[in-house]
Design an enzyme around this catalytic site. Structure first.
Site, mmCIF file in Angstrom:
data_model
loop_
_atom_site.group_PDB
_atom_site.id
_atom_site.type_symbol
_atom_site.label_atom_id
_atom_site.label_comp_id
_atom_site.label_asym_id
_atom_site.label_seq_id
_atom_site.Cartn_x
_atom_site.Cartn_y
_atom_site.Cartn_z
ATOM 1 N N ALA A 126 14.252 -12.802 3.320
ATOM 2 C CA ALA A 126 13.758 -14.107 3.767
ATOM 3 C C ALA A 126 13.624 -14.081 5.281
ATOM 4 O O ALA A 126 14.549 -14.460 6.013
ATOM 5 C CB ALA A 126 14.702 -15.216 3.306
ATOM 6 N N PRO A 130 6.759 -20.591 7.998
ATOM 7 C CA PRO A 130 5.411 -21.166 8.129
ATOM 8 C C PRO A 130 4.770 -20.870 9.488
ATOM 9 O O PRO A 130 3.563 -20.662 9.585
ATOM 10 C CB PRO A 130 5.650 -22.667 7.936
ATOM 11 N N GLY A 133 5.157 -15.192 11.546
ATOM 12 C CA GLY A 133 4.823 -14.053 10.686
ATOM 13 C C GLY A 133 5.128 -12.760 11.428
ATOM 14 O O GLY A 133 6.285 -12.354 11.537
ATOM 15 N N ILE A 159 7.912 -15.666 0.486
ATOM 16 C CA ILE A 159 9.053 -14.795 0.200
ATOM 17 C C ILE A 159 8.870 -14.129 -1.166
ATOM 18 O O ILE A 159 8.970 -14.794 -2.218
ATOM 19 C CB ILE A 159 10.383 -15.584 0.258
ATOM 20 N N THR A 160 8.602 -12.825 -1.136
ATOM 21 C CA THR A 160 8.411 -12.060 -2.370
ATOM 22 C C THR A 160 9.679 -12.127 -3.217
ATOM 23 O O THR A 160 10.772 -11.921 -2.706
ATOM 24 C CB THR A 160 8.073 -10.595 -2.026
ATOM 25 N N ARG A 266 -19.897 6.599 -18.420
ATOM 26 C CA ARG A 266 -21.034 5.715 -18.177
ATOM 27 C C ARG A 266 -22.301 6.526 -17.870
ATOM 28 O O ARG A 266 -22.292 7.377 -16.965
ATOM 29 C CB ARG A 266 -20.699 4.802 -16.993
ATOM 30 N N GLN A 277 -24.626 12.464 -7.082
ATOM 31 C CA GLN A 277 -23.978 12.891 -5.839
ATOM 32 C C GLN A 277 -23.382 11.742 -5.037
ATOM 33 O O GLN A 277 -22.357 11.908 -4.368
ATOM 34 C CB GLN A 277 -24.968 13.696 -4.991
ATOM 35 N N GLU A 362 4.633 -6.243 5.666
ATOM 36 C CA GLU A 362 5.435 -5.301 6.456
ATOM 37 C C GLU A 362 4.660 -4.787 7.665
ATOM 38 O O GLU A 362 4.688 -3.610 7.990
ATOM 39 C CB GLU A 362 5.935 -4.135 5.569
ATOM 40 N N GLY A 363 3.965 -5.701 8.318
ATOM 41 C CA GLY A 363 3.175 -5.363 9.494
ATOM 42 C C GLY A 363 1.705 -5.250 9.134
ATOM 43 O O GLY A 363 1.335 -4.425 8.300
#
Lengths: 385, 80
Positions: A126, A130, A133, A159-160, A266, A277, A362-363
């Site tokens: 955490a 807001p 970041g 928060i994941t 396909r 190619q 993470e950046g």
């Protein structure tokens, strides 16, 4: 003299096969559902707990698997190949577990590491708010020390695993300095609000967290006051960045495999797409980029295993490269699939949405560009003086 | 001691633009240290001198100068 080796140990090779089989049977069949339902299926969570992989990063003494970093990278690559949301669970859970292992008191380790290793408790980081970041120093959440402990106030966002985590590694300003705390979901004054509508990795169960006068015992402080960002967050994010980079390699591999499968079936203008190619060019770029990203990840993992300080910048490099090539690989996978790539009948469109997330978390890509260039310029001037 | 000092100085020189860095120069006060370097320094000292830097060791004073780092390493290794 031969100094560089590109061979796995027998154990690493066995683990790689094991992870691949696990992801094929236990993760991939659920990945579409995770995306659609915006959650990780409870049965997948149970399978993960039973697998022991939630303790992959922890020593056996705490019930973990005691895997080296290279092998952990393999696990995250395979999970990334199967489902970005499941990989994100392992990332944030591991960030909490490793922070406690590195900076925790004996009591904190004894209390939490066995539970995290078994998956009895799920961990989440955490940090983001807001209004904070990339600029993590600007967090506004506060922990005020009183006679009875700390009082926590503030909000966290994006928060994941925030919807299901039992334990948060939370960052707050204490006595004017960024500090880290272990906060249980059950603490008084805590509420979480599920966030839906994410572009990709939609099963990451992200949430907005609110802490309203939450009382915390003094033992909830992790590390020392003031070391929250400089030591604990940087350490956790380094692991997070590594696992994300490895997950990107897996996702790019999935894009490549889906593209090759499709191109081998396909037909247009009387021949298979794989004979054309311009299609081959995209498959070549995917192949080469996946291999290059994988090598960067292995190098970062190896340097972590030997405790080399260069591992930190090598991890930034690996994450930067892997997260940018995976967005290109996913875009090309959609392109090769044509209209079918734009529909959920095929996984390419999910890969495309999932891939982009990796350039933010993470950046951001831009934070990586700033940091890698700054470090390289600094080293260059020191070396050439 | 001299060997350890040379090793630390060699590591610091990879990141610090001050060839004449003195053993008592405060690397924090000189503005050479960011949080990334602090983490690299901790990893380096742990690996090079086979020590574990614990929570209670994290005082900046232990890492402020080459002399302080040497004293810290000495204390850690003699406590083993």
């Amino acid at each position: 003299m031969i100094a560089i080796q590109f061979e796995f140990t027998a154990d690493q090779y066995e683990r790689q096969c094991e992870f691949q089989a696990f992801v094929d049977s236990a993760i991939i069949p659920y990945a579409g559902r995770h995306d659609k339902e915006e959650r990780i299926c409870p049965e997948v969570l149970e399978t993960l707990r039973a697998s022991g992989y939630l303790g992959a990063m922890l020593p056996k003494a705490y019930g973990g698997m005691g895997l080296d970093y290279v092998t952990q990278g393999m696990l995250n690559e395979q999970l990334g190949r199967g489902c970005s949301s499941v990989r994100s669970l392992l990332t944030v859970h591991g960030m909490v577990a490793l922070a406690i292992l590195r900076w925790g008191t004996k009591q904190q380790k004894d209390d939490w590491l066995p539970k995290l290793a078994s998956g009895e408790a799920i961990g989440a980081l955490a940090l983001t708010e807001p209004h904070a970041g990339s600029d993590a120093k600007s967090i506004e959440t506060t922990a005020e020390l009183t006679d009875d402990g700390y009082i926590l106030n503030g909000q966290k966002k994006w928060i994941t695993m925030g919807q299901i985590a039992d334990l948060f590694l939370l960052f707050a300003i204490c006595d004017g300095k960024p500090s880290a705390f272990l906060v249980e979901r059950s603490c008084a004054g805590f509420t979480s609000k599920a966030m839906t509508g994410l572009l990709g990795a939609r099963g990451s169960m992200i949430a907005e967290l609110t802490f309203d006068n939450c009382p915390l015992p003094t033992t909830s402080l992790l590390g020392q006051v003031g070391t929250g960002l400089s030591h604990i967050a940087l350490f956790s994010l380094d692991y997070g960045r590594y696992t994300i980079a490895c997950g990107c390699v897996g996702l790019a591999q999935a894009c490549l495999e889906a593209s090759m499968n499709y191109a081998s079936q396909r037909r247009q203008f009387g021949e298979l797409l794989q004979e054309k190619q311009l299609i081959q060019k995209m498959i070549t770029e995917m192949t080469v980029n996946v291999k290059a990203a994988r090598l960067l990840c292995y190098k970062a993992g190896y340097l972590k295993d030997v405790g080399d300080p260069d591992s930190i910048m090598e991890t930034w490099t690996a994450k930067y490269f892997a997260s940018t090539i995976v967005t290109k690989a996913a875009s090309d996978a959609v392109q090769i699939h044509g209209a079918n790539g734009c529909h959920s009948d095929y996984p390419a469109e999910r890969y495309y949405r999932d891939a982009k997330i990796n350039e933010i978390i993470e950046g951001t890509t831009q934070m990586h560009e700033w940091l890698i260039a700054s470090q390289e310029i600094r080293s260059y001037h020191v070396d050439s003086r | 001691m001299e060997e350890n000092k040379a090793k630390i100085k060699q590591f610091l020189m990879r990141f610090i633009r001050k060839p004449d860095l003195d053993d008592d120069d405060d690397i924090f006060a000189l503005g050479f240290v960011n949080s990334l370097f602090a983490m690299q320094l901790v990893m380096y000292l742990e690996k090079e001198f086979a020590i574990v830097i614990e929570n209670e060791d994290m005082s900046l004073d232990n890492f402020r100068t080459i002399h302080r780092m040497l004293a810290f390493i000495e204390a850690k290794t003699s406590a083993k």
